[in-house]
Each structure stands twice: as structure tokens, then as C-alpha cells.
Design a protein around this motif. Structure first.
Motif, short mmCIF file in Angstrom:
data_model
loop_
_atom_site.label_atom_id
_atom_site.label_comp_id
_atom_site.label_asym_id
_atom_site.label_seq_id
_atom_site.Cartn_x
_atom_site.Cartn_y
_atom_site.Cartn_z
N ALA A 61 0.83 -1.21 0.00
CA ALA A 61 0.00 0.00 0.00
C ALA A 61 0.86 1.25 0.00
CB ALA A 61 -0.92 -0.02 1.22
N MET A 62 1.94 1.24 0.77
CA MET A 62 2.82 2.41 0.84
C MET A 62 3.54 2.64 -0.48
SD MET A 62 4.35 2.00 4.72
CE MET A 62 5.29 3.54 4.69
N ALA A 63 3.96 1.54 -1.14
CA ALA A 63 4.63 1.68 -2.43
C ALA A 63 3.69 2.28 -3.47
CB ALA A 63 5.16 0.33 -2.90
N LEU A 64 2.45 1.87 -3.44
CA LEU A 64 1.47 2.39 -4.40
C LEU A 64 1.20 3.88 -4.17
CD1 LEU A 64 -1.11 -0.54 -4.46
CD2 LEU A 64 0.54 0.05 -6.24
N LYS A 65 1.33 4.31 -2.91
CA LYS A 65 1.05 5.70 -2.58
C LYS A 65 2.30 6.58 -2.54
CE LYS A 65 -2.89 4.31 0.27
NZ LYS A 65 -3.48 4.27 1.63
N GLY A 66 3.48 5.96 -2.65
CA GLY A 66 4.71 6.74 -2.58
C GLY A 66 5.04 7.19 -1.17
N GLN A 67 4.72 6.38 -0.19
CA GLN A 67 5.01 6.70 1.21
C GLN A 67 6.23 5.91 1.67
OE1 GLN A 67 1.16 5.52 2.71
NE2 GLN A 67 0.44 7.63 2.81
N GLY A 68 7.24 6.61 2.15
CA GLY A 68 8.48 5.96 2.55
C GLY A 68 9.39 5.68 1.37
N GLY A 69 9.07 6.22 0.22
CA GLY A 69 9.85 6.01 -0.99
C GLY A 69 9.04 6.47 -2.19
N PRO A 70 9.62 6.41 -3.39
CA PRO A 70 8.87 6.83 -4.58
C PRO A 70 7.72 5.87 -4.89
CG PRO A 70 10.95 5.81 -5.20
CD PRO A 70 10.98 5.95 -3.71
N LYS A 71 6.72 6.37 -5.60
CA LYS A 71 5.64 5.49 -6.04
C LYS A 71 6.21 4.39 -6.92
CE LYS A 71 1.61 8.54 -5.92
NZ LYS A 71 0.47 9.09 -6.69
N ASP A 72 5.77 3.16 -6.68
CA ASP A 72 6.31 2.01 -7.40
C ASP A 72 5.21 0.96 -7.51
OD1 ASP A 72 7.64 -0.22 -8.34
OD2 ASP A 72 9.42 0.09 -7.10
N SER A 73 4.53 0.97 -8.63
CA SER A 73 3.40 0.04 -8.80
C SER A 73 3.86 -1.41 -8.84
CB SER A 73 2.64 0.37 -10.09
OG SER A 73 2.05 1.65 -10.00
N GLY A 74 5.02 -1.67 -9.45
CA GLY A 74 5.52 -3.04 -9.51
C GLY A 74 5.79 -3.61 -8.14
N SER A 75 6.55 -2.86 -7.32
CA SER A 75 6.83 -3.32 -5.96
C SER A 75 5.56 -3.40 -5.14
CB SER A 75 7.83 -2.38 -5.28
OG SER A 75 9.09 -2.44 -5.92
N GLY A 76 4.68 -2.42 -5.34
CA GLY A 76 3.43 -2.42 -4.59
C GLY A 76 2.62 -3.68 -4.84
N VAL A 77 2.45 -4.02 -6.11
CA VAL A 77 1.69 -5.22 -6.44
C VAL A 77 2.43 -6.48 -5.99
CG1 VAL A 77 0.83 -6.63 -8.37
CG2 VAL A 77 0.41 -4.16 -8.32
N GLY A 78 3.77 -6.47 -6.09
CA GLY A 78 4.54 -7.62 -5.64
C GLY A 78 4.33 -7.91 -4.17
N TRP A 79 4.39 -6.86 -3.35
CA TRP A 79 4.17 -7.05 -1.91
C TRP A 79 2.74 -7.48 -1.62
CZ3 TRP A 79 7.76 -8.20 1.17
CH2 TRP A 79 9.04 -7.62 1.09
N LEU A 80 1.78 -6.94 -2.37
CA LEU A 80 0.39 -7.35 -2.16
C LEU A 80 0.19 -8.82 -2.55
CD1 LEU A 80 -1.55 -4.20 -3.42
CD2 LEU A 80 -1.12 -4.89 -1.06
#
Length: 303
Positions: A61-80
Motif C-alpha cells: 500500500a505504501m509503495a502504491l502511494k509513494g510513502q516511505g519512498g517513490p511510487k512504485d506500482s511493480g513493488s506495490g503489487v509484488g508485496w500485495l
């Protein structure tokens, strides 16, 4: 679907790691709620790498929103995806599929890399979740005969309930030696009585390919519990179980260790192992020692 519809998990979601994640997860969530996103990200990352699906979900969720780092849809979906595989699918519903369809090729590769490292199967292969402490090449030693343990003088003639869990070396000759106390409730004198009984016991040794071999054997002695109550009849064990459910690492060690040797607690062997791992991950020194000892003992079986 908007990224805003992915909201952080506010509790440790997977039963297998809820105890381990309890304190650190709350600290991570407190950092997040205070806007300390870098600190929250670091805390969630440590838990996520141990298979905590709620922390994996929150990293996504944080990766998708760019919290704690740049927005990163790939990492966000990977963690989900990793979170879903490790027990947090109910937090996602149909949202994950919608997010995946929007990834480009580079983002898909990034997602796959995270799943390959932190998905359930990957963590299990590394022994991080559901580690196998068994040694399937050996038939374990078994008890043949043991004298009744004597109540210690410190009990003052009162036959109060007590539990001692010991690990013994059983030689190829069937005799016990090198006793090591893993748990004594209470400790006053009962451990010595248990050791005396085990050292005067006879065992059928473990075998490997039909030949007797030296082995280590965990064993319990219960004092003053009658009938079918088992360990559930020991007040200290019952209290430990309640505290373990509330996130107490020491109690998780006590409960997990007791449950590995006694089915009367109604805790499966898998859950007992999870409690012990949880306690170790939450910093309990005795649990960490237990995990290390088990890993060393089974290293030859799982090269």
C-alpha cells in the motif's frame, strides 16, 4: 479502482505470525500514523521479510502511494501478491487483479521478483515459515521404562502440579545422558528430580537404516496432575497460554514448547512450532536457542 482504496492493515493478519509481529507491528503502525513513513517502512520491511502478511500488505500500500519512498506500482503489487500468498487474501478481495492488469512489463518483473523472494513458497523453501525440524531418515528413540520421579524437599510435602521439559542424549545403548533443562514450572527442585528420573530410565535407541544411533530426545515430566487433564491442569501453563495469545514472547515459548510434547492443550504441532518461531522472532532468548538447536540437530537431514 484508485490506489486510495488500498488501506493499511491495522492488525497482524496471519495467525501464524500474529504473536511475533505483535509489538513491532504496533510500533510500525504508530510510526505510519504519525507520518514517519521512512521509519514505518523500515519496521514493516523487517516483519515482511519474515512472512508477516499484514506488513507485506502495508509495504504494498505504501509503495502504491509513494510513502516511505517513490511510487512504485511493480513493488506495490509484488508485496500485495506476497501478502495474499502468506494469508492476507481477505484484505485484498478483487483489488489485486485490477491492479495487476495495469502493470507494464517492467513493473510485472519487479512484482515477480518480490514474490519469488517473499511469497509463501519462497519463504517456506528458505525455512523462514513452516520450517521442518524433523529428521525423516531416523526412527526416534522411545522410552521403555522410567522410575517415578520424587517430589523435591522444597515442595514441603505438597503435591503441587509442576512441569519439567528436558532434552536428553540417548546413546546407541539406550541410556540417557547430557540432560538439558528447557523449561521448569516451577523451578524449585523439580528440574533436579526430573533429571534424576531420566538418567535412571531405559530407552530404545533411535535407528538409522536399521542400526541404533545416538540421538537427542525431548522429554517431559509432569508432577501432581491426575487423570486426563494433562498440561491443561497446570495453572502456570494455562496462564502462559492466555499471555501468549496477547503477544507475550516468553509465554509463547512456554506454550509452544509444552504443546510440542502434549496434545492435551489442544494445540496442533504446526501451531506449536509457529508459537516457538514467533517467540524467537520477538526476541525471546530461550526460544531463539531452541530454534537454533533444532536447526543444528536437523541440518544433516536437510542439507
Amino acid at each position: 479502482m484508485t490506489v486510495a482504496s488500498i488501506r493499511l492493515a491495522s492488525c497482524a493478519g496471519a495467525l501464524s505470525i500474529a504473536v511475533a509481529a505483535h509489538a513491532d507491528f504496533r510500533a510500525a503502525l504508530a510510526d505510519y500514523n504519525a507520518g514517519r513513513y521512512l521509519a514505518a517502512h523500515e519496521r514493516f520491511q523487517r516483519l515482511a521479510e519474515l512472512g508477516d502478511c499484514s506488513s507485506q500488505f502495508n509495504l504494498g500500500a505504501m509503495a502504491l502511494k509513494g510513502q516511505g519512498g517513490p511510487k512504485d506500482s511493480g513493488s506495490g503489487v509484488g508485496w500485495l501478491r506476497a501478502a495474499a500468498a502468506n494469508g492476507c487474501q481477505p484484505l485484498l478481495g478483487e483489488k489485486l487483479l485490477a491492479l495487476e492488469t495495469r502493470l507494464d512489463a517492467t513493473e510485472r518483473r519487479a512484482a515477480e521478483e518480490i514474490v519469488a523472494r517473499y511469497g509463501h513458497e519462497a519463504l517456506r523453501a528458505q525455512g523462514i515459515v513452516e520450517p521442518d525440524f524433523s529428521c525423516r531418515t531416523d526412527t526416534p528413540a522411545t522410552l521403555l521404562d522410567s522410575p517415578a520421579p520424587e517430589y523435591p524437599p522444597s515442595a514441603g510435602g505438597v503435591r503441587r502440579p509442576a512441569l519439567v521439559i528436558t532434552v536428553l542424549t540417548i546413546g546407541a545403548d539406550g541410556l540417557a545422558r547430557d540432560p538439558e533443562i528447557l523449561l521448569a514450572l516451577p523451578g524449585e527442585g523439580f528440574a533436579a528430580s526430573a533429571v534424576e528420573a531420566w538418567l535412571n530410565s531405559r530407552f530404545a535407541p533411535a535407528t538409522r537404516a536399521g542400526a541404533p544411533v545416538e540421538s537427542r530426545l525431548p522429554a517431559k515430566l509432569v508432577f501432581g496432575v491426575e487423570g486426563s487433564q494433562g498440561l491443561a491442569g497446570i495453572e502456570a501453563v494455562a496462564r502462559a497460554r492466555e499471555r501468549a495469545d496477547a503477544g507475550d514472547a516468553d509465554a509463547a515459548y512456554t506454550t509452544g514448547l509444552a504443546a510440542t510434547l502434549d496434545a492435551s492443550l489442544g494445540i496442533s504441532s504446526a501451531r506449536a512450532g509457529q508459537l516457538l518461531l514467533s517467540a524467537a522472532r520477538d526476541g525471546d532468548a530461550e526460544a531463539q536457542y531452541w530454534v537454533g538447536r533444532e536447526l543444528r540437530a536437523t541440518a544433516a537431514c536437510h542439507p
